[in-house]
Scaffold this motif. Sequence first.
Motif, short mmCIF file in Angstrom:
data_model
loop_
_atom_site.label_atom_id
_atom_site.label_comp_id
_atom_site.label_asym_id
_atom_site.label_seq_id
_atom_site.Cartn_x
_atom_site.Cartn_y
_atom_site.Cartn_z
N GLN A 158 0.83 -1.15 0.01
CA GLN A 158 -0.06 0.22 0.15
C GLN A 158 0.80 1.29 -0.21
O GLN A 158 0.85 2.28 -0.83
N HIS A 159 1.92 1.37 0.79
CA HIS A 159 2.57 2.58 0.94
C HIS A 159 3.79 2.69 0.23
O HIS A 159 4.09 3.32 -0.58
N LYS A 173 5.83 0.08 -9.45
CA LYS A 173 4.49 -0.62 -10.00
C LYS A 173 4.72 -1.26 -11.06
O LYS A 173 4.01 -2.24 -11.54
N GLN A 174 5.62 -0.53 -12.11
CA GLN A 174 5.65 -1.17 -13.43
C GLN A 174 6.40 -2.69 -13.28
O GLN A 174 5.96 -3.58 -13.94
N GLN A 175 7.43 -2.67 -12.35
CA GLN A 175 8.03 -3.96 -11.94
C GLN A 175 7.03 -5.24 -11.40
O GLN A 175 6.99 -6.36 -12.08
N GLU A 231 -7.85 -5.03 -9.75
CA GLU A 231 -6.82 -5.11 -10.71
C GLU A 231 -5.55 -5.92 -9.94
O GLU A 231 -4.92 -5.05 -9.37
N TRP A 232 -5.41 -6.97 -10.31
CA TRP A 232 -4.41 -7.69 -9.56
C TRP A 232 -2.91 -7.39 -10.02
O TRP A 232 -2.14 -7.90 -9.27
N ARG A 233 -2.96 -6.77 -11.12
CA ARG A 233 -1.45 -6.20 -11.50
C ARG A 233 -1.00 -4.99 -10.64
O ARG A 233 0.19 -4.53 -10.94
N GLU A 236 -2.17 -2.39 -4.82
CA GLU A 236 -3.23 -1.96 -3.79
C GLU A 236 -4.34 -3.45 -3.75
O GLU A 236 -4.44 -3.40 -2.58
N ALA A 237 -4.27 -4.13 -4.83
CA ALA A 237 -4.92 -5.23 -4.65
C ALA A 237 -4.31 -6.27 -3.61
O ALA A 237 -5.09 -6.87 -2.81
#
Length: 251
Positions: A158-159, A173-175, A231-233, A236-237
């Motif tokens: 999350q953080h 996030k991209q990785q 959105e499991w990618r 946050e999910a």
Amino acid sequence: MMNPTTKKILLLALAGVLLVSSGFLQHDLNRDRDKLGLTRIAPLENAPPVLAFTTVALGGFRGLISNALWIRANDLQDQDKFFEMAQLADWITKLEPHFVQVWLVQAWNMAYNISVKFKDFDDRWRWVRKGIVLLRDDGLRFNPNETLIYRELAWFFQHKMGANLDDAHMVYKQQWANEMAKVFATNTPNVSELISPQTEDQKGRAQLPLDTYKMDPAFMKEVDERFGPLEWRLPEAHAIQGGRSVRQPPS
């Protein structure tokens, strides 16, 4: 009155008998401890011979060895020498596998303190990922019911990865999206195909969440139906599920 020499011989003989008897009893005690689940100290793996020997030989002094490793790790970090830190963290946590705060501190140190020391964002991601893997793959294996570890994993997603307080957050996030793309082949993540795979491709991808990411697709579907669709990618999910889908065998 008994001769002092005779008395000493008798005492030595008695000590020898008691010592041998305790050896036989120790075997039964160890067996009973294993049967009752009281033996909680796992052997230290991938350690240098000297460390492995002292760990076995000293036994109850594992805490002192751990303290020495803590001092070594702190000295290296003060000198900005980080490449030994991951191995030291592994040994420290394995020496104190059921002390939850040890796992939390070591994972946080890698994901937060060490990662920001690197200017290259890909290097930062490696340390963030090391912190996640330490908790997910090992911390929960030794402590499957410790809520603090689940909470810490959720916080990392999350953080550290989901928020924008780290300059490298877009790289994180991209990785993570790249890793999850190996699990979900379509643009819309389909958890159902991981639960009941039909094709060879689906069967191959269905093993990834279980083997690599320690995630249970059935629980992912439950979370998806309750809070989603998710959105499991995105990290946050995984923060929403709080790491609870991690499946670990009992230690």
